[in-house]
Design a protein around this motif. Structure first.
Motif, mmCIF file in Angstrom:
data_model
loop_
_atom_site.group_PDB
_atom_site.id
_atom_site.type_symbol
_atom_site.label_atom_id
_atom_site.label_comp_id
_atom_site.label_asym_id
_atom_site.label_seq_id
_atom_site.Cartn_x
_atom_site.Cartn_y
_atom_site.Cartn_z
ATOM 1 N N ASN A 228 -62.520 56.163 45.292
ATOM 2 C CA ASN A 228 -63.158 56.589 44.054
ATOM 3 C C ASN A 228 -62.382 57.759 43.446
ATOM 4 O O ASN A 228 -62.020 57.762 42.265
ATOM 5 C CB ASN A 228 -64.600 57.010 44.364
ATOM 6 N N LEU A 229 -62.110 58.753 44.289
ATOM 7 C CA LEU A 229 -61.360 59.923 43.838
ATOM 8 C C LEU A 229 -59.914 59.571 43.501
ATOM 9 O O LEU A 229 -59.315 60.167 42.599
ATOM 10 C CB LEU A 229 -61.414 61.014 44.909
ATOM 11 N N ALA A 230 -59.353 58.603 44.217
ATOM 12 C CA ALA A 230 -57.985 58.165 43.919
ATOM 13 C C ALA A 230 -57.908 57.571 42.518
ATOM 14 O O ALA A 230 -56.960 57.828 41.761
ATOM 15 C CB ALA A 230 -57.532 57.137 44.952
ATOM 16 N N ARG B 205 -55.692 68.140 27.413
ATOM 17 C CA ARG B 205 -54.681 67.863 28.440
ATOM 18 C C ARG B 205 -54.849 68.795 29.637
ATOM 19 O O ARG B 205 -54.738 68.364 30.796
ATOM 20 C CB ARG B 205 -53.278 68.006 27.845
ATOM 21 N N ALA B 206 -55.123 70.064 29.380
ATOM 22 C CA ALA B 206 -55.315 71.019 30.476
ATOM 23 C C ALA B 206 -56.532 70.645 31.321
ATOM 24 O O ALA B 206 -56.508 70.750 32.560
ATOM 25 C CB ALA B 206 -55.476 72.428 29.912
ATOM 26 N N ASP B 207 -57.597 70.188 30.676
ATOM 27 C CA ASP B 207 -58.793 69.764 31.413
ATOM 28 C C ASP B 207 -58.497 68.551 32.290
ATOM 29 O O ASP B 207 -58.962 68.464 33.434
ATOM 30 C CB ASP B 207 -59.925 69.428 30.448
ATOM 31 N N GLU B 208 -57.735 67.598 31.752
ATOM 32 C CA GLU B 208 -57.421 66.399 32.529
ATOM 33 C C GLU B 208 -56.622 66.765 33.782
ATOM 34 O O GLU B 208 -56.859 66.216 34.863
ATOM 35 C CB GLU B 208 -56.621 65.389 31.689
ATOM 36 N N ALA B 209 -55.692 67.692 33.631
ATOM 37 C CA ALA B 209 -54.905 68.124 34.791
ATOM 38 C C ALA B 209 -55.804 68.776 35.839
ATOM 39 O O ALA B 209 -55.627 68.559 37.050
ATOM 40 C CB ALA B 209 -53.813 69.093 34.340
ATOM 41 N N LYS B 210 -56.775 69.543 35.377
ATOM 42 C CA LYS B 210 -57.708 70.190 36.308
ATOM 43 C C LYS B 210 -58.549 69.157 37.046
ATOM 44 O O LYS B 210 -58.767 69.268 38.259
ATOM 45 C CB LYS B 210 -58.608 71.155 35.535
ATOM 46 N N HIS B 211 -59.001 68.134 36.328
ATOM 47 C CA HIS B 211 -59.802 67.085 36.968
ATOM 48 C C HIS B 211 -58.984 66.332 38.011
ATOM 49 O O HIS B 211 -59.486 65.993 39.083
ATOM 50 C CB HIS B 211 -60.320 66.098 35.914
ATOM 51 N N ARG B 212 -57.720 66.077 37.694
ATOM 52 C CA ARG B 212 -56.839 65.402 38.656
ATOM 53 C C ARG B 212 -56.676 66.246 39.914
ATOM 54 O O ARG B 212 -56.786 65.745 41.039
ATOM 55 C CB ARG B 212 -55.476 65.157 38.010
ATOM 56 N N ASP B 213 -56.424 67.534 39.727
ATOM 57 C CA ASP B 213 -56.229 68.424 40.873
ATOM 58 C C ASP B 213 -57.497 68.520 41.725
ATOM 59 O O ASP B 213 -57.424 68.603 42.961
ATOM 60 C CB ASP B 213 -55.813 69.812 40.395
ATOM 61 N N THR B 214 -58.657 68.507 41.068
ATOM 62 C CA THR B 214 -59.922 68.549 41.806
ATOM 63 C C THR B 214 -60.074 67.314 42.681
ATOM 64 O O THR B 214 -60.454 67.407 43.860
ATOM 65 C CB THR B 214 -61.111 68.643 40.833
ATOM 66 N N ALA B 215 -59.768 66.149 42.114
ATOM 67 C CA ALA B 215 -59.876 64.901 42.879
ATOM 68 C C ALA B 215 -58.931 64.908 44.074
ATOM 69 O O ALA B 215 -59.304 64.515 45.185
ATOM 70 C CB ALA B 215 -59.579 63.709 41.974
ATOM 71 N N LEU B 216 -57.717 65.377 43.862
ATOM 72 C CA LEU B 216 -56.756 65.440 44.964
ATOM 73 C C LEU B 216 -57.225 66.419 46.033
ATOM 74 O O LEU B 216 -57.096 66.160 47.237
ATOM 75 C CB LEU B 216 -55.379 65.851 44.434
ATOM 76 N N GLY B 217 -57.798 67.534 45.599
ATOM 77 C CA GLY B 217 -58.285 68.529 46.540
ATOM 78 C C GLY B 217 -59.455 68.045 47.373
ATOM 79 O O GLY B 217 -59.680 68.531 48.494
#
Length: 208
Positions: free
Chosen positions: A131-133, A168-180
């Protein structure tokens, strides 16, 4: 929240997303920026790009809803719901900017929403790591897509550019959260399929 209440809440969320009645929780990043004098072609182009972005946010709402409903881990569900809240800001900002540019939202929004909800629910059903991936890869591709829009927008259209930069900055943050949170790595064929689906969506929504 009990499951029936959750279904009612999600149905209300769906109607709001499709009707475009979301209100942003955060101030509009373009509020203090003076409108540029764009010619008709530039306005139409900027409106088309923002229509694509608005479709992306409609899809994001559906994806996050589908994923949150099927997520098992409370932490993963909370991350999805927080991201969905920030994407609601994007949805409201995009719709507002489209109106300012005398454009309209996509006629195919119900189709985009339905397809995205199914994909989100399917991703969630596979388990939280997948799901996170799916979330991480979606956000990575959206971030790339927004970077491309910054290159295509008229340089003087600072209002639209300000919105896209924050999105764009928000999307990057969401990606990093999922990876974390432990997102798995999607297989290359799945990433390619997502990219091809995105290409179809962006091409059609720019015009429709």
């Amino acid at each position: 929240m009990a499951f029936p209440d959750r279904i009612i809440s999600e149905f209300d969320h769906t109607l709001r997303a499709l009707a475009g009645v979301h209100e942003a929780a955060r101030p509009n990043p373009a509020d203090e920026i003076v409108e540029a004098e764009l010619d008709e072609k530039e306005r139409a182009h900027a409106a088309g790009l923002m229509r694509v972005n608005h479709v992306g946010e409609v899809c994001a709402q559906a994806l996050y809803q589908g994923q949150a409903i099927t997520a098992r881990d409370p932490q993963a569900r909370a991350a999805l719901e927080q991201a969905a809240g920030e994407e609601q800001d994007h949805l409201a900002w995009s719709a507002e900017r489209i109106r300012e540019l005398d454009g309209r939202t996509s006629l195919l929004n119900p189709l985009w929403y339905a397809g995205s909800f199914v994909m989100g629910a399917a991703a969630g059903a596979l388990g939280d790591r997948w799901n996170l991936a799916f979330l991480a890869e979606t956000e990575r591709q959206v971030e790339e897509h927004l970077s491309g829009h910054l290159q295509k927008l008229p340089a003087e259209d600072r209002r639209t550019r300000a919105l896209v930069e924050v999105m764009r900055a928000d999307e990057a943050k969401h990606r990093d959260t999922a990876l974390g949170l432990g997102a798995a790595e999607l297989p290359a064929p799945v990433k390619l399929a997502m990219r091809l689906a995105s290409k179809v969506m962006t091409t059609l929504s720019y015009r429709l």
